[in-house]
Design a protein around this motif. Structure first.
Motif, PDB file in Angstrom:
ATOM      1  N   SER A 103      -7.929   2.684   0.123  1.00 49.45           N
ATOM      2  CA  SER A 103      -8.030   1.523   1.313  1.00 49.45           C
ATOM      3  C   SER A 103      -7.230   1.944   2.532  1.00 49.45           C
ATOM      4  CB  SER A 103      -7.497   0.210   0.966  1.00 49.45           C
ATOM      5  OG  SER A 103      -5.981   0.281   0.691  1.00 49.45           O
ATOM      6  N   PRO A 104      -7.721   1.281   3.546  1.00 45.02           N
ATOM      7  CA  PRO A 104      -6.810   1.763   4.908  1.00 45.02           C
ATOM      8  C   PRO A 104      -5.242   1.677   4.652  1.00 45.02           C
ATOM      9  CG  PRO A 104      -8.735   0.603   5.361  1.00 45.02           C
ATOM     10  CD  PRO A 104      -8.744   0.813   4.030  1.00 45.02           C
ATOM     11  N   GLU A 105      -5.128   0.493   3.944  1.00 37.68           N
ATOM     12  CA  GLU A 105      -3.597   0.150   3.526  1.00 37.68           C
ATOM     13  C   GLU A 105      -2.919   1.467   2.739  1.00 37.68           C
ATOM     14  OE1 GLU A 105      -5.694  -3.138   5.038  1.00 37.68           O
ATOM     15  OE2 GLU A 105      -6.023  -1.901   3.153  1.00 37.68           O
ATOM     16  N   ARG A 106      -3.552   1.690   1.862  1.00 34.75           N
ATOM     17  CA  ARG A 106      -3.005   2.910   1.226  1.00 34.75           C
ATOM     18  C   ARG A 106      -2.942   4.266   1.885  1.00 34.75           C
ATOM     19  NH1 ARG A 106       0.106   4.363  -2.859  1.00 34.75           N
ATOM     20  NH2 ARG A 106      -0.801   6.003  -4.449  1.00 34.75           N
ATOM     21  N   VAL A 107      -4.037   4.456   2.766  1.00 28.50           N
ATOM     22  CA  VAL A 107      -3.652   5.680   3.843  1.00 28.50           C
ATOM     23  C   VAL A 107      -2.428   5.481   4.532  1.00 28.50           C
ATOM     24  CG1 VAL A 107      -4.605   6.704   5.653  1.00 28.50           C
ATOM     25  CG2 VAL A 107      -6.179   5.918   3.749  1.00 28.50           C
ATOM     26  N   ARG A 108      -2.267   4.244   4.758  1.00 26.33           N
ATOM     27  CA  ARG A 108      -1.091   4.131   5.800  1.00 26.33           C
ATOM     28  C   ARG A 108       0.281   4.137   4.981  1.00 26.33           C
ATOM     29  NH1 ARG A 108      -4.138  -0.535   7.843  1.00 26.33           N
ATOM     30  NH2 ARG A 108      -4.974  -0.027   9.562  1.00 26.33           N
ATOM     31  N   GLU A 109       0.062   3.848   3.798  1.00 29.09           N
ATOM     32  CA  GLU A 109       1.398   3.755   2.999  1.00 29.09           C
ATOM     33  C   GLU A 109       1.749   5.289   2.676  1.00 29.09           C
ATOM     34  OE1 GLU A 109       2.257   2.583  -1.881  1.00 29.09           O
ATOM     35  OE2 GLU A 109       0.685   1.714  -0.916  1.00 29.09           O
ATOM     36  N   ILE A 110       0.739   6.083   2.310  1.00 30.75           N
ATOM     37  CA  ILE A 110       0.943   7.374   1.874  1.00 30.75           C
ATOM     38  C   ILE A 110       1.387   8.249   3.203  1.00 30.75           C
ATOM     39  CG2 ILE A 110      -0.335   9.651   1.328  1.00 30.75           C
ATOM     40  CD1 ILE A 110      -1.965   7.984  -0.468  1.00 30.75           C
TER      41      ILE A 110
END
Length: 217
Positions: free
Chosen positions: A86-93
């Motif tokens: 998800s976009p949220e996971r992309v930002r987190e990484i």
């Protein structure tokens, strides 16, 4: 023009990619792929790459533990997320590791382009790949050796750079670049003699033709 050679697993093919002038060398961390390398093997292979090309770690819906193991083994310069992250996971990484994140989006028809707006603020680079055929039994998100209709992204206006992937090979990369004007191209199966087995001459031909095509813009 950035050229990425992905799925390398031997010292000889890595050497060929570097000598040809590849900008990015990709290691695949996905056990279902014939190009998968384990953490130990990747650590052995990565030494000659560092400082000569950017090291890219390709993952597919990797867990935190898997990301940590990859980070310890090759300390990648770029994360390539090739799953349904998800976009949220992309930002987190991106925040956790402080390194650029390349998000792969698979394309078959114009409706698939709608996902771009969801990720445009989250990732640093897009990678556009082809979706497997609807009747395909493969569950590999990439490396299937098929292309999508490049006209779908012709004259595409983006806030972030994009890399073209999917079915590229030494014979068609020049036309692909001419039509889509990407900032980079990515090849894997198109430079193989068999699944997971890279051909050194095809590597050299691909890099040279991609670089020449970019000069001819």
């Amino acid at each position: 023009m950035y050229v990425k050679i992905c799925g390398l697993s031997t010292p000889g093919t890595i050497e060929a990619g570097l000598q040809a002038g590849a900008n990015w060398i990709g290691f695949v961390f996905f056990p279902k792929s014939p190009r998968h390398v384990g953490y130990g093997k990747a650590k052995e292979l990565v030494g000659p790459v560092r400082g000569k090309a950017s090291i890219v770690a390709l993952t597919v819906n990797a867990s935190d533990d898997e990301l940590e193991a990859i980070d310890r083994s090759i300390n990648p310069d770029i994360w390539q997320l090739h799953g349904s992250e998800s976009p949220e996971r992309v930002r987190e990484i991106k925040q956790r590791y402080g390194r650029p994140v390349m998000k792969a989006l698979t394309i078959r028809d114009r409706e698939d382009l709608a996902a771009i707006s969801r990720y445009e603020e989250a990732c640093d680079i897009f990678l556009f790949d082809a979706k497997p055929p609807t009747d395909s039994k493969t569950d590999l998100p990439g490396g299937n050796g098929i292309a999508f209709d490049w006209r779908l992204i012709e004259n595409l206006k983006l806030k972030k750079p994009f890399v073209l992937a999917g079915g590229l090979d030494p014979d068609n990369v020049s036309e692909a670049i001419r039509l889509t004007r990407p900032q980079g191209v990515d090849v894997s199966s198109g430079i193989e003699s068999a699944p997971g087995i890279k051909d050194r001459q095809k590597i050299v031909d691909f890099v040279q033709r991609a670089k020449q095509a970019a000069q001819d813009f």
